[in-house]
Scaffold this active site. Structure first.
Site, PDB file in Angstrom:
ATOM      1  N   GLY A  12      39.030  43.861  36.427  1.00  0.00           N
ATOM      2  CA  GLY A  12      39.788  45.120  35.847  1.00  0.00           C
ATOM      3  C   GLY A  12      39.140  46.508  36.301  1.00  0.00           C
ATOM      4  O   GLY A  12      39.924  47.476  36.560  1.00  0.00           O
ATOM      5  N   ASP A  13      37.859  46.504  36.497  1.00  0.00           N
ATOM      6  CA  ASP A  13      37.197  47.846  36.534  1.00  0.00           C
ATOM      7  C   ASP A  13      37.417  48.172  38.209  1.00  0.00           C
ATOM      8  O   ASP A  13      37.747  49.156  38.692  1.00  0.00           O
ATOM      9  CB  ASP A  13      35.762  47.701  36.281  1.00  0.00           C
ATOM     10  CG  ASP A  13      35.407  47.506  34.908  1.00  0.00           C
ATOM     11  OD1 ASP A  13      36.491  48.073  33.897  1.00  0.00           O
ATOM     12  OD2 ASP A  13      34.475  47.086  34.578  1.00  0.00           O
ATOM     13  N   ALA A  14      37.336  46.850  39.070  1.00  0.00           N
ATOM     14  CA  ALA A  14      37.592  46.952  40.427  1.00  0.00           C
ATOM     15  C   ALA A  14      39.044  47.556  40.548  1.00  0.00           C
ATOM     16  O   ALA A  14      39.441  48.474  41.417  1.00  0.00           O
ATOM     17  CB  ALA A  14      37.398  45.630  41.144  1.00  0.00           C
TER      18      ALA A  14
END
Length: 303
Positions: free
Chosen positions: A253-255
């Protein structure tokens, strides 16, 4: 190269590879254990640095070995860690419970990140940045300050990740009314399906359009292997997930969020292209272990 400042969590991930993810009242066996630097703000900053942006983090760690490792990992990715300050609290952490198929559960703790506060020097850096990122895991007062800075025009662009469900955020991060203010103000508002449902009580497609109706310029609601829904005030589109052999979903999700900042906020990609680019970045990161194991470079992303 754009300048991005990420504000919020920089932690040590304690990763337990399990025989299975336990059901309530169930059990599991630890197959392997490792420690890696993590945290939403730190992960997004590292992903943006990998995409050739000038990234910095505002956070807080302890005066301990874990704090040394968190700061050193940021430096290894070329992220400015000079605003990751030391405090007397132990460095915050995340217990990452990873199942054999790469899916995981995350339990966070520690008092260093909840003590994050903005200094006058931090505010100067925020004003100079092309984009500021934060998440609902940052302290409520910090998120409110960032929303106010964006509303006043002191900050050029604000990206916000809802990050967690309401029960997880209570007493820890952004309050419900602060989340609402972020949704009304952000240039990019990101949530996963579970977090979105806990705040607006609807599925991911409708949640994307509802957050956009609140005022966010760009919205993305992710739904794991079912892809994501991206919305603007004018349209909502589905972005399919890219199929890969999954090793570890931690940090996907952060990527995804970092790629949206790169392509959709700082770049000129349209909504559909932004979805394809972010899906590719998230998928690549899932092919390696750890939240930063497979971060994409510009050449890894579709045109």
């Amino acid at each position: 190269m754009a300048a991005v400042v990420a504000v919020g969590s920089a932690v040590l991930d304690r990763v337990y590879g399990l025989s299975n993810l336990p059901a309530p009242d169930g059990g599991a066996f630890v197959r392997d254990y490792t420690e890696r630097a993590g945290g939403v703000a730190a992960n997004v900053a590292c992903a943006l640095a990998a995409l050739d942006h000038d990234a910095a983090v505002v956070s807080r760690v302890g005066r301990d070995d874990a704090g040394d490792r968190v700061r050193a990992s940021l430096a290894e990715w070329g992220v400015d860690a000079t605003r990751v300050r030391r405090g007397d609290d132990a460095t915050s952490y995340a217990l990452v419970l990873r199942g054999p198929e790469g899916n995981r559960m995350i339990v966070a703790g520690g008092d260093a990140v909840p003590g994050v506060a903005l200094t006058s020097s931090d505010r100067d850096a925020l004003r100079a940045a092309d984009c500021v990122f934060t998440s609902a895991y940052a302290p409520d007062g910090v998120v409110r300050d960032l929303v106010a800075l964006r509303r006043s025009g002191a900050v050029s662009a604000l990206a916000f990740d809802l990050a967690g469900p309401r029960a997880e955020l209570d007493g820890r991060g952004a309050a419900a009314d602060t989340v609402g203010a972020a949704a009304a103000t952000a240039d990019l508002f990101v949530a996963n399906a579970g977090a979105a449902d806990s705040h607006v009580g609807v599925g991911p497609e409708r949640a994307a359009s509802e957050f956009a109706a609140m005022g966010a310029s760009r919205v993305a609601v992710t739904d794991g292997s079912d892809g994501a829904f991206l919305a603007t005030p004018a349209t909502t589109v589905h972005a399919p997930a890219r199929a890969v052999d999954v090793t570890d979903t931690t940090g996907a999700g952060d990527a995804f969020t970092a790629a949206l900042v790169h392509a959709w906020v700082l770049g000129d990609a349209g909504v559909r292209d932004a979805g394809r680019i972010a899906a590719a970045a998230a998928a690549q990161n899932c092919t390696r272990e750890g939240a930063r194991g497979g971060l994409a470079s510009p050449s890894d992303l579709p045109d």
